[in-house]
Design a protein around this motif. Sequence first.
Motif, PDB file in Angstrom:
ATOM      1  N   UNK A  80      31.839  49.359  11.383  1.00  0.00           N
ATOM      2  CA  UNK A  80      32.392  49.750  12.682  1.00  0.00           C
ATOM      3  C   UNK A  80      31.282  49.744  13.731  1.00  0.00           C
ATOM      4  N   UNK A  81      31.637  49.461  14.963  1.00  0.00           N
ATOM      5  CA  UNK A  81      30.651  49.344  16.032  1.00  0.00           C
ATOM      6  C   UNK A  81      30.392  50.708  16.658  1.00  0.00           C
ATOM      7  N   UNK A  82      29.126  51.120  16.666  1.00  0.00           N
ATOM      8  CA  UNK A  82      28.705  52.355  17.320  1.00  0.00           C
ATOM      9  C   UNK A  82      27.989  51.976  18.614  1.00  0.00           C
ATOM     10  N   UNK A  83      28.721  52.019  19.709  1.00  0.00           N
ATOM     11  CA  UNK A  83      28.146  51.680  21.006  1.00  0.00           C
ATOM     12  C   UNK A  83      27.560  52.949  21.617  1.00  0.00           C
ATOM     13  N   UNK A  84      26.275  52.909  21.921  1.00  0.00           N
ATOM     14  CA  UNK A  84      25.599  54.079  22.479  1.00  0.00           C
ATOM     15  C   UNK A  84      25.956  54.206  23.957  1.00  0.00           C
ATOM     16  N   UNK A  85      26.512  55.335  24.325  1.00  0.00           N
ATOM     17  CA  UNK A  85      26.940  55.570  25.698  1.00  0.00           C
ATOM     18  C   UNK A  85      25.770  56.125  26.504  1.00  0.00           C
ATOM     19  N   UNK A  86      25.040  55.229  27.164  1.00  0.00           N
ATOM     20  CA  UNK A  86      23.872  55.648  27.927  1.00  0.00           C
ATOM     21  C   UNK A  86      24.226  56.538  29.101  1.00  0.00           C
ATOM     22  N   UNK A  87      25.390  56.321  29.685  1.00  0.00           N
ATOM     23  CA  UNK A  87      25.812  57.157  30.816  1.00  0.00           C
ATOM     24  C   UNK A  87      26.014  58.611  30.380  1.00  0.00           C
ATOM     25  N   UNK A  88      26.670  58.776  29.241  1.00  0.00           N
ATOM     26  CA  UNK A  88      26.925  60.132  28.748  1.00  0.00           C
ATOM     27  C   UNK A  88      25.623  60.827  28.351  1.00  0.00           C
ATOM     28  N   UNK A  89      24.743  60.098  27.669  1.00  0.00           N
ATOM     29  CA  UNK A  89      23.454  60.683  27.290  1.00  0.00           C
ATOM     30  C   UNK A  89      22.651  61.066  28.523  1.00  0.00           C
ATOM     31  N   UNK A  90      22.691  60.202  29.545  1.00  0.00           N
ATOM     32  CA  UNK A  90      21.961  60.486  30.782  1.00  0.00           C
ATOM     33  C   UNK A  90      22.527  61.724  31.469  1.00  0.00           C
ATOM     34  N   UNK A  91      23.845  61.854  31.481  1.00  0.00           N
ATOM     35  CA  UNK A  91      24.475  63.033  32.085  1.00  0.00           C
ATOM     36  C   UNK A  91      24.029  64.307  31.373  1.00  0.00           C
TER      37      UNK A  91
END
Length: 292
Positions: free
Chosen positions: A2-13
């Motif tokens: 399964x693809x685990x796409x890292x959400x940079x926007x959420x981490x940045x928030x």
Amino acid sequence: MSVNVIDGRQLAEHLVEEMAEEVKARTAQGYQTPGLAVVLVGENPASAIYVRNKIRTAEKAGLHCVVIKLDASCSQQALDEVVIELNERDDIDGILVQLPLPAHLSEERIINLISPEKDVDGFHPMNVGRLSTGQATLVPCTPLGCLEILKREIGDLSGMHAVVIGRSNIVGKPMASLLLQANCTVSVVHSKSVDAASLCRQADILVVAVGVPELVDRHLVKPGAVVLDVGINAIEQDGKRKLVGDVNFADVADICQAITPVPGGIGPMTIACLIKNTLAAAKQRGVKQPVV
């Protein structure tokens, strides 16, 4: 897989929220609000957008922000004088001169002129030297953002084999230094590397920063690797402008443990780490609020 796409926007928030709490706590202790000054020369549309995003994020974190705009025709002396004044201002902890500058202005001169203690881009030779020797310093924001992602996604990086594709002063070299400090085994791949593909396929962590659209496909990626795509390239596709990374996301994503998208991956974390550097500079300076 399964693809685990890292959400940079959420981490940045999340990172900005954490720093906002720290800013509140410091001001409650009597320290002055961290101050960030951004100097924008000319009317480059991309630079103007970057500056707006940086200021908006800084204000979310509770920073005091100053934007100084200069005409594209300004002299080197005029720009120098602005930086010298900002170096001396007690209310400013971090200085960022938005690059690129117009061709008649010297980026190297300006980088060297900014006080190392206020160099929140992490480009001053003194800060570069401190990083390379493992000392605490202000670090370029993009590699710092990459490290933040890795620590939050993986945790302990000790013993992992990290491969950095690209050897720029802004990303590749400082990224390699940070990964070494995190106890990785580090390889740096570049245009003169012999059998670069073999090295890339050994990477537990693959950081790609070369500015070539969709250069990296599945034949260069070890199954289960964590892939950080630093590139952001504008291409024409079906008559429309599209942003893509240095990694062919569609080809690679299904074999990765985790991967950053473009856009929405490294970019937001880069801006968040500019705020992180400004806060670090403020803590180092330790300026108290004036007594009224």
